[in-house]
Design a protein around this motif. Structure first.
Motif, mmCIF file in Angstrom:
data_model
loop_
_atom_site.group_PDB
_atom_site.id
_atom_site.type_symbol
_atom_site.label_atom_id
_atom_site.label_comp_id
_atom_site.label_asym_id
_atom_site.label_seq_id
_atom_site.Cartn_x
_atom_site.Cartn_y
_atom_site.Cartn_z
ATOM 1 N N ASP A 140 0.976 -1.267 -0.344
ATOM 2 C CA ASP A 140 0.295 0.382 0.331
ATOM 3 C C ASP A 140 0.502 0.713 0.051
ATOM 4 N N TYR A 141 1.038 1.708 -1.126
ATOM 5 C CA TYR A 141 2.034 3.268 -0.466
ATOM 6 C C TYR A 141 1.228 4.619 -1.302
ATOM 7 N N GLN A 142 -0.170 3.737 -0.430
ATOM 8 C CA GLN A 142 -1.278 5.428 -0.222
ATOM 9 C C GLN A 142 -1.422 5.415 1.708
ATOM 10 N N ALA A 143 -0.390 4.777 1.730
ATOM 11 C CA ALA A 143 -0.911 4.360 3.300
ATOM 12 C C ALA A 143 -0.767 5.389 4.436
ATOM 13 N N MET A 144 -1.310 5.865 5.722
ATOM 14 C CA MET A 144 -1.338 6.539 6.669
ATOM 15 C C MET A 144 -0.996 5.777 8.000
ATOM 16 N N CYS A 145 0.743 6.719 7.881
ATOM 17 C CA CYS A 145 1.059 5.458 9.290
ATOM 18 C C CYS A 145 1.515 7.066 10.459
ATOM 19 N N ARG A 146 0.785 5.831 11.902
ATOM 20 C CA ARG A 146 1.687 7.215 13.601
ATOM 21 C C ARG A 146 2.411 7.175 13.047
ATOM 22 N N THR A 147 3.595 8.912 13.568
ATOM 23 C CA THR A 147 4.294 8.436 13.972
ATOM 24 C C THR A 147 5.228 10.220 15.091
ATOM 25 N N ASN A 148 5.655 9.884 15.493
ATOM 26 C CA ASN A 148 5.920 10.748 16.816
ATOM 27 C C ASN A 148 7.104 11.809 16.280
ATOM 28 N N ASP B 36 4.611 4.003 3.326
ATOM 29 C CA ASP B 36 4.175 2.911 2.588
ATOM 30 C C ASP B 36 3.969 1.740 3.881
ATOM 31 N N THR B 37 3.357 0.384 3.316
ATOM 32 C CA THR B 37 3.321 -0.541 3.867
ATOM 33 C C THR B 37 3.398 -1.342 3.383
ATOM 34 N N ILE C 243 -0.095 -15.481 13.409
ATOM 35 C CA ILE C 243 -0.324 -15.056 12.679
ATOM 36 C C ILE C 243 -1.557 -13.650 12.381
ATOM 37 N N THR C 244 -1.142 -12.720 11.705
ATOM 38 C CA THR C 244 -2.046 -11.189 11.733
ATOM 39 C C THR C 244 -1.724 -10.651 10.417
ATOM 40 N N MET C 245 -3.192 -9.925 10.170
ATOM 41 C CA MET C 245 -2.781 -8.874 8.468
ATOM 42 C C MET C 245 -2.212 -7.501 9.161
ATOM 43 N N ALA C 246 -2.028 -8.041 10.603
ATOM 44 C CA ALA C 246 -1.067 -5.971 10.307
ATOM 45 C C ALA C 246 -0.182 -5.334 9.556
ATOM 46 N N PRO C 247 -0.877 -4.745 8.405
ATOM 47 C CA PRO C 247 0.472 -3.822 7.796
ATOM 48 C C PRO C 247 1.271 -3.571 8.495
ATOM 49 N N ILE C 248 2.955 -3.702 8.125
ATOM 50 C CA ILE C 248 3.850 -3.268 8.702
ATOM 51 C C ILE C 248 4.272 -2.346 7.653
ATOM 52 N N GLU C 249 5.523 -1.162 8.066
ATOM 53 C CA GLU C 249 5.607 0.196 7.498
ATOM 54 C C GLU C 249 7.072 -0.269 7.212
ATOM 55 N N ILE C 250 7.280 0.101 5.557
ATOM 56 C CA ILE C 250 8.226 -0.038 5.047
ATOM 57 C C ILE C 250 9.287 1.501 4.802
ATOM 58 N N ARG C 251 10.432 0.716 6.089
ATOM 59 C CA ARG C 251 11.411 1.878 6.262
ATOM 60 C C ARG C 251 12.500 1.805 5.040
ATOM 61 N N TYR C 252 12.495 2.757 5.254
ATOM 62 C CA TYR C 252 14.184 3.002 4.474
ATOM 63 C C TYR C 252 14.891 3.581 4.438
ATOM 64 N N ASN C 253 15.887 3.397 4.670
ATOM 65 C CA ASN C 253 17.117 3.783 4.750
ATOM 66 C C ASN C 253 17.936 5.453 4.602
#
Length: 1084
Positions: free
Chosen positions: A895-903, A963-964, A1018-1028
């Motif tokens: 999902d390249y249109q996701a919204m993630c919580r961030t501090n 991105d997730t 096993i969950t279906m929770a999305p994982i954020e793709i983190r880029y270095n």
């Protein structure tokens, strides 16, 4: 010897005890493996499958409908859809629609230019116009305010029932401008002549919505007239001149390098004004522009070090990225402008030679508080005599000591000089450069038509949320011969086109169940696509920050090499095929299919159109034939409805048709009562056919409802059908107030009705099920825990018995979950023993019984709270084993249109000062400090914290675009039954999985005596793709293929470059004069 015998006896005793214990454990383990007989589970599955299919088939009427379509099998013609011909025809239809809009805009251009040509400027002109903010406003005595006369507003359904005046336009003036400035009053006066053209355009094309003229002086004339309401601060921040449609129409694409002085003299408010100036410049850059920002003192500091020596596309994400980095700038050292100018010229030259960028206008924006030299040797080396790079200089502060040098630089390089003393001056002064860049286009008298990317118009929000728009716009020029060389831009005219207007030209019935049409811009950004999600949920629907620049590759992500995207960007016509994974049901389920993509360009626009058709039944269409009389008769039933968002007849062309439903329009069209209606004859013919064939099911459902003794299955509440033409029939077996799911098949339940983007969810899923079988599911709620109380069952109706047969309809029922579960538990208590005593039952505490669907979601569990959960969350060890054995497979989705919580750091630094109110109070604070310093010559800065770049940081949790990666699960169709054992910590866990016949369901029986806590769920929770950092840099640098706008007006030999700044612009409101006055006094 006796000792040895005793030792052997002891050893023998231990061995006997050990062997007995081991044998007992082994028997227990083996016993646990055999506790779940496959034959018994098979019996349960067969009993439940037969019972539930009997109920679903009976109440849906599936066999009757299948039989009725079979009766017409010999009378229908099946055609394979020619995708290329289809996409070309659709592109032609869109081209005609877009052309009508652009012609309306062209008429406005001609009227505006003629009106200005006849007008003579009058500095003393007094003219009472309709101010959009003040209309219908009265003072305390009940008198209308000045510029606020009575303005009749009537709710209009074409404008989503907003109160408008379709006879007149009105005028909005930005808050920071004076309503009665002579330039404003004269412009408003001569542009009154546009009212007649606005009305005429609307009469010619009643599908038009907003039409407008954005003046270069800052006012905005809008038709139909509407009242504008200030925000909570009493401000209307809208300025038409920094809207994308205005900038794109007024100027050509440009490459810009912004140089910001961060030497020690720029400390305090000056650096704050400089940052605001940079931010305002960024606001004027669009997707066709490229830029970079360099801060300089005795060294060069790229604001984004990763982009050293290159330029980046000015899309929203990149501009926001640079804005965040502006916070890190601080002032110190000595300003070495010569180094910065050399770097900027070299960068523009090298970037131009790469073939990237705009390949049109180039500019250097210099923001500084002074220059000690004119640097003519640098300009002579890089820019003279052609002067291809324009220099725009912004002098920050009140001091004028270095103004001459900066003005000389601008004038000698076809640019513009302006002085910015306060934060209130920034926007108006930044706008000046746009007028300079528009000169060549004005002199050429080239009225280029521009189209914007998709954006949200919040004023026309409908029941489904905010409305996506694109704007067509054209520039308006002065035609006076004496000012021709000055290239005077009068403004820009435009009209909005709702994206749903495009969808109305697309015959959804021709695209099949999973097919869709989509369009992209010259930059590869989506104009319309069913997977575009511009809004997100957070209390209420909000627009995503980057919704207007979602690339096609982000939704058609399976095309890793961008073959489809690049072909469309390059305006090619052709075909492309690939396997795709389409998510449905709020992204929790996936359909794997092969799509054929057909694409071509839409002439006269920067857009390209694509059509996706799914292989198999999606490539075929059939034509039936019945008489109009037969069809009309069967359309009369009150439970018949048609897809509201499909265009059977165009009801927008004439105001008297707008209140009609599509069904009413068809009836009036066929009976000849509305000869002016334009309708899709082919679609209507097929609607009539479907109405006739499906009509007998109404009588069938009625007989079921009337025969109370037959209707022993009280849990069935609704029966429904839908056909390939968007025709629906619904029958209630209970009263409307008794329905468990009140929203089902209503406009609130978007996924389960026909709409412009897709067929209903139950239709799409049934089409992928084996013919003759039912697909069962429970609706997912938007909450984390699913609390559904109903089960939906549906099956597809095919015309023929092979893969080439189109799916002509789908039928189904909705029943209470409690009723469905009761049938399951009843079946699971059956056994084949003669004495009626069952060796095993789902009632036993030693086993857990579940009913799951083909995507792994639980429909029945002994723990009711687990209903709707993914099976892997409840029985992680079993799900893991099923994946290992191949009974289920995991499909990775992105999902390249996701919204993630961030501090995120929230600071009181300069970034927050970009808000004009924070900026105002910060400026007052600075002034007070300067005043105290002036009077007492005592440094109170450390006490007052006047360094506006100091940060008071705190963490704030926000939602940011991201991105997730997330999984979906699908059962393997060829595997009907499986048994397995799982080695846990100290036991073996056995299970049996058995497919329910004629369904998408599986019964899973699991040993409950062995616990596998060591195997995680096993969950279906999305994982954020983190880029270095390295990858982030590469992503910033990488530029996808894009197509430049076809026209470029960078220079003109007749251009008069002598008008290059130094003159004050429009006067401000009297109430806004105070701040500049104070700054003048105390900045010395």
């Amino acid at each position: 010897m006796p000792e040895k015998l005793n030792l052997l006896r002891v050893f023998g005793g231990f061995f006997l005890i050990f062997w007995t214990a081991f044998h007992t454990a082994l028997v227990d383990v083996v016993g646990s493996e055999q506790q779940i007989p496959l034959s018994v589970v098979k019996l349960w599955a067969s009993a439940f499958g037969g019972e539930i299919k009997s109920i679903a088939a009976k109440y849906s009427g599936s066999q009757l409908l299948q039989k009725k379509y079979k009766e017409y099998e010999k009378d229908v013609a099946i055609e394979e859809i020619d995708g290329l011909q289809l996409v070309k025809k659709l592109a032609k239809n869109m081209e005609e629609m877009f052309h009508k809009k652009s012609e309306a805009v062209r008429r406005l251009v001609e009227a505006a230019e003629d009106a200005y040509l006849k007008h003579e400027f009058d500095a003393d002109l007094q003219y009472e116009y309709f101010n959009a903010v003040l209309i219908n406003e009265r003072d305390e005595e009940g008198n209308y305010l000045e510029l606020g006369k009575e303005f009749i507003l009537v709710p209009n359904d074409h404008f989503n029932n907003l109160p408008v005046n379709i006879s007149l336009s009105d005028v909005q003036v930005p808050t920071n401008m004076y309503n009665k400035d002579p330039a404003i009053v004269n412009g408003v006066y001569w542009s009154e002549s546009l009212n007649k053209v606005f009305v005429d355009n609307f009469d010619r094309d009643p599908s038009l919505i907003w039409q407008y003229f954005g003046s270069a002086k800052g006012f905005f004339r809008q038709y139909p007239g509407i009242k504008w309401e200030p925000d909570e601060n009493g401000v209307i921040a809208f300025d038409c001149r920094n809207r994308k449609w205005y900038i794109q129409a007024a100027t050509s694409p440009k490459d810009v390098v912004i140089l910001v002085d961060v030497s020690g003299s720029m400390k305090g408010l000056r650096l704050t004004i400089a940052k605001q100036t940079v931010s305002s410049i960024l606001d004027t850059l669009g997707d066709d522009d490229f830029f970079n920002i360099i801060a300089y003192n005795e060294e060069l500091h790229y604001v984004e070090p990763c982009l050293n020596g290159t330029l980046v596309q000015a899309d929203r994400a990149n501009k926001e990225h640079f804005r965040e980095h502006l916070d890190k700038l601080f002032a110190k050292g000595i300003g070495m402008l010569d180094i910065a100018l050399n770097e900027a010229f070299n960068m523009l030259n090298e970037f131009n030679h790469t073939g990237q960028g705009s390949i049109c206008s180039q500019a250097i924006m210099l923001i500084t508080d002074g220059a000690v030299d004119t640097y003519d040797t640098i300009f002579a080396k890089y820019n003279w005599p052609d002067r291809k790079v324009r220099i725009f200089t912004y002098l920050i502060g009140r001091e004028a000591a270095f103004a001459d040098n900066l003005k000389w630089m601008a004038c000698a390089n076809k640019g513009f000089f302006t002085q910015i003393s306060t934060l209130a001056d920034v926007q108006e002064n930044v706008m000046e450069y746009l007028h300079v860049l528009s000169r060549p286009k004005v002199i050429d008298q080239e009225h280029d038509v521009v189209w914007t990317e998709a954006y949200i118009d919040s004023t026309l929000a409908d029941d489904q949320g905010l409305v996506l728009m694109t704007t067509v716009a054209m520039p308006v020029f002065s035609k006076q011969n004496e000012t021709r060389s000055k290239g005077i831009l009068l403004g820009v005219v435009g009209t909005d086109v709702p994206v749903k207007e495009l969808l109305k030209t697309i015959p959804k019935y021709k695209l099949g169940i999973h097919g869709y049409a989509f369009a992209i811009t010259n930059n590869g950004y989506i104009l319309t696509h069913p997977e575009l999600r511009p809004l997100y949920e957070e209390g209420k629907k909000r627009r995503k920050p980057n919704y207007s620049s979602v690339d096609l590759s982000e939704v058609e992500w399976e095309d890793r090499d961008d073959v489809l995207r690049n072909a469309m960007v390059n305006r090619k016509t052709g075909k492309f095929s690939m396997e795709v994974k389409k998510t449905v049901d709020k992204g929790k389920r996936v359909l794997v299919m092969t799509n054929d993509y057909y694409y071509t360009d839409i002439k006269g626009t920067p857009f390209s159109l694509g059509v996706a058709l799914s292989r198999g039944h999606g490539k075929y269409f059939f034509r039936g034939n019945v008489t109009v009389e037969e069809g009309l008769h069967d359309l009369e039933h009150p439970d018949v409805s048609l897809a509201d968002e499909w265009s059977y007849c165009n009801t927008d062309l004439h105001p008297e048709h707008r209140q009609m439903t599509q069904l009413e329009a068809i009836k009036r069209y066929l009976t000849g009562k509305e000869p002016l209606l334009q309708c899709d004859k082919e679609l209507i013919q097929e609607v009539l056919f479907d109405a006739v064939v499906s009509a007998p099911i109404e009588a069938y459902w009625t007989s079921l409802a009337l025969n109370k003794s037959e209707n022993s299955d009280k849990g069935v509440e609704v029966a429904f059908l839908g056909t390939r033409t968007g025709l629906s029939r619904i029958n209630l077996f209970v009263g409307p107030e008794q329905l468990t799911n009140q929203d089902f098949l209503t406009a609130e339940d978007k996924e389960n009705i026909f709409n412009a983007d897709h067929f209903p969810l139950w239709y799409r899923r049934a089409a992928e099920q084996i013919p003759g079988s039912f697909v069962y599911s429970i609706p997912f709620s938007t909450e984390t825990a699913n609390k559904s109380n109903v089960v939906t069952a549906s099956t597809a109706i095919q015309l023929l018995d092979d893969r080439k047969s189109p799916v002509v309809a789908a039928v189904g029922i909705q029943m209470k979950l409690e009723f469905f579960q009761r049938k399951f538990w009843t079946a699971s208590r059956q056994c084949a023993s003669l004495d009626g005593r069952c060796a095993i039952s789902c009632d036993d505490e030693t086993i857990n019984c579940y009913l799951i669907d083909n995507n792994g979601f639980i429909l029945v569990s002994e723990d009711y709270q687990q209903t709707g959960y993914f099976f892997g969350e409840v029985e992680g060890a079993v799900m893991n084993k099923l994946l290992t054995m191949g009974s289920f497979k995991r499909i990775t989705l992105y999902d390249y249109q996701a919204m993630c919580r961030t501090n995120k750091e929230s600071s009181d630094s300069a970034h927050s000062l970009l808000d004009p109110y924070n900026a105002f109070f910060a400026a007052v604070k600075w002034i007070m400090t300067e005043l105290v310093l002036f009077l007492v010559e005592f440094n109170l800065c450390s006490w007052w914290h006047s360094d506006l770049t100091a940060k008071a940081q705190r963490l704030k949790q926000t939602l940011e675009p991201c991105d997730t990666e997330y999984p979906a699960f699908v059962s393997e169709r060829t595997i009907k039954e499986t048994t397995g054992n799982i080695a846990c910590d100290d036991c073996f866990k056995s299970f049996v999985i058995q497919q329910i016949p004629s369904s998408n369901l599986f019964m899973v029986v699991v040993d409950n005596e062995c616990f596998c806590d060591s195997i995680p769920p096993i969950t279906m929770a999305p994982i954020e793709i983190r880029y270095n950092e390295s990858l982030k840099c590469e992503r910033l640098k990488s530029q996808k293929i894009r197509r430049r706008p076809e026209s470029c007006h960078g220079f003109h030999p007749e251009e008069n470059a002598r008008e290059c700044g130094g003159v004050s612009g429009l006067s401000a409101k009297p109430s806004l004069v105070l701040l500049p006055l104070l700054l003048t006094i105390f900045s010395r």
